[in-house]
Design a protein around this motif. Structure first.
Motif, PDB file in Angstrom:
ATOM      1  N   ASN A  93       1.809  15.711  -7.788  1.00 60.49           N
ATOM      2  CA  ASN A  93       2.050  16.389  -6.518  1.00 60.49           C
ATOM      3  C   ASN A  93       0.773  16.353  -5.664  1.00 60.49           C
ATOM      4  OD1 ASN A  93       3.202  17.954  -4.519  1.00 60.49           O
ATOM      5  ND2 ASN A  93       2.864  19.875  -5.598  1.00 60.49           N
ATOM      6  N   ILE A  94       0.622  15.309  -4.886  1.00 52.52           N
ATOM      7  CA  ILE A  94      -0.562  15.149  -4.032  1.00 52.52           C
ATOM      8  C   ILE A  94      -0.486  16.165  -2.901  1.00 52.52           C
ATOM      9  CG2 ILE A  94      -1.831  13.590  -2.493  1.00 52.52           C
ATOM     10  CD1 ILE A  94      -0.565  11.266  -4.176  1.00 52.52           C
ATOM     11  N   TRP A 100       2.035   8.194   6.397  1.00 51.29           N
ATOM     12  CA  TRP A 100       2.582   8.613   5.109  1.00 51.29           C
ATOM     13  C   TRP A 100       2.284  10.092   4.875  1.00 51.29           C
ATOM     14  CZ3 TRP A 100       0.580  10.334   0.397  1.00 51.29           C
ATOM     15  CH2 TRP A 100       1.409  10.210  -0.720  1.00 51.29           C
ATOM     16  N   CYS A 101       1.055  10.507   5.159  1.00 51.87           N
ATOM     17  CA  CYS A 101       0.664  11.910   4.987  1.00 51.87           C
ATOM     18  C   CYS A 101       1.416  12.819   5.957  1.00 51.87           C
ATOM     19  CB  CYS A 101      -0.844  12.076   5.188  1.00 51.87           C
ATOM     20  SG  CYS A 101      -1.849  11.393   3.856  1.00 51.87           S
ATOM     21  N   PHE A 152       0.836  -1.199   0.000  1.00 49.47           N
ATOM     22  CA  PHE A 152       0.000   0.000   0.000  1.00 49.47           C
ATOM     23  C   PHE A 152       0.877   1.258   0.000  1.00 49.47           C
ATOM     24  CE2 PHE A 152      -2.558   3.046   2.728  1.00 49.47           C
ATOM     25  CZ  PHE A 152      -3.413   3.448   1.703  1.00 49.47           C
ATOM     26  N   ARG A 153       1.866   1.274   0.878  1.00 45.93           N
ATOM     27  CA  ARG A 153       2.771   2.425   0.948  1.00 45.93           C
ATOM     28  C   ARG A 153       3.521   2.594  -0.375  1.00 45.93           C
ATOM     29  NH1 ARG A 153       4.524   4.919   5.473  1.00 45.93           N
ATOM     30  NH2 ARG A 153       6.298   6.280   5.212  1.00 45.93           N
ATOM     31  N   GLY A 154       3.923   1.496  -0.980  1.00 44.60           N
ATOM     32  CA  GLY A 154       4.596   1.557  -2.282  1.00 44.60           C
ATOM     33  C   GLY A 154       3.701   2.149  -3.355  1.00 44.60           C
ATOM     34  N   ASN A 155       2.420   1.784  -3.333  1.00 40.66           N
ATOM     35  CA  ASN A 155       1.466   2.364  -4.290  1.00 40.66           C
ATOM     36  C   ASN A 155       1.326   3.868  -4.086  1.00 40.66           C
ATOM     37  OD1 ASN A 155       0.771  -0.022  -5.675  1.00 40.66           O
ATOM     38  ND2 ASN A 155      -0.660  -0.597  -4.084  1.00 40.66           N
ATOM     39  N   LEU A 156       1.254   4.291  -2.826  1.00 39.40           N
ATOM     40  CA  LEU A 156       1.179   5.727  -2.528  1.00 39.40           C
ATOM     41  C   LEU A 156       2.439   6.442  -3.034  1.00 39.40           C
ATOM     42  CD1 LEU A 156      -0.228   5.575   1.121  1.00 39.40           C
ATOM     43  CD2 LEU A 156      -1.456   6.400  -0.905  1.00 39.40           C
ATOM     44  N   ASP A 157       3.602   5.848  -2.770  1.00 37.45           N
ATOM     45  CA  ASP A 157       4.862   6.437  -3.222  1.00 37.45           C
ATOM     46  C   ASP A 157       4.907   6.543  -4.745  1.00 37.45           C
ATOM     47  OD1 ASP A 157       5.828   6.706  -0.623  1.00 37.45           O
ATOM     48  OD2 ASP A 157       6.990   4.840  -0.695  1.00 37.45           O
TER      49      ASP A 157
END
Length: 153
Positions: A58-59, A89-90, A46-51
């Motif tokens: 630019n989220i 993450w945020c 999940f974290r990899g997908n966010l990265d």
């Protein structure tokens, strides 16, 4: 306006991204454990997908479906782990985030705060989106709600 990411957290995480000047992208991430995965791999994935997503856009804001009740213990554990991963993450990136109640999203999208999965999918298709499942439809509905909120209702 900045890029906004909307997430329907779960083993099959639906996502929708608004990237100005008006592009909307959506999809789903399959976080189901694979045969030889350890217990934390779904969260690593999940974290990899966010990265990966953050590398291409630019989220600047994140919203997620805030679930207050789960029918199954395992679903509650998965949701909690994904929410913890997301919020950390945020925080690391100083990206504001907010949870939005399920009923608020459904009512905004369909007019019914208790809309079923098929109604959410039908509404997404009515609005011109090709959706694979209710997870993507929920993420699109959440994104739509957020954009309306930002424009003043």
């Amino acid at each position: 306006m900045t890029a906004i990411l909307a997430l329907d957290l779960g083993t099959m995480t639906g996502w929708a991204l608004f990237n100005p000047p008006g592009t909307t992208l959506s999809g789903r991430w399959d976080l189901k454990p694979r045969r030889f995965d350890g217990g934390g791999m779904r969260f690593v994935r999940f974290r990899g997908n966010l990265d990966d997503l953050a590398e291409t856009v630019n989220i600047r804001q994140v919203c997620f479906e805030e679930v207050r009740r789960h029918a199954a213990t395992d679903a509650a554990h998965v949701y909690g782990g994904l929410m913890a991963t997301l919020t950390a993450w945020c925080e690391e990136r100083s990206i504001p985030y907010e949870g939005v109640p399920v009923g608020t999203i459904k009512k905004s999208w369909t007019g019914n705060g208790a809309a079923k999965k098929d109604a959410m999918i039908a509404e997404a298709r009515k609005r011109g989106y090709e959706v694979a499942d209710d997870n993507v439809a929920d993420a699109l509905a959440l994104l739509d709600w957020k954009l309306k909120e930002m424009r003043g209702g």
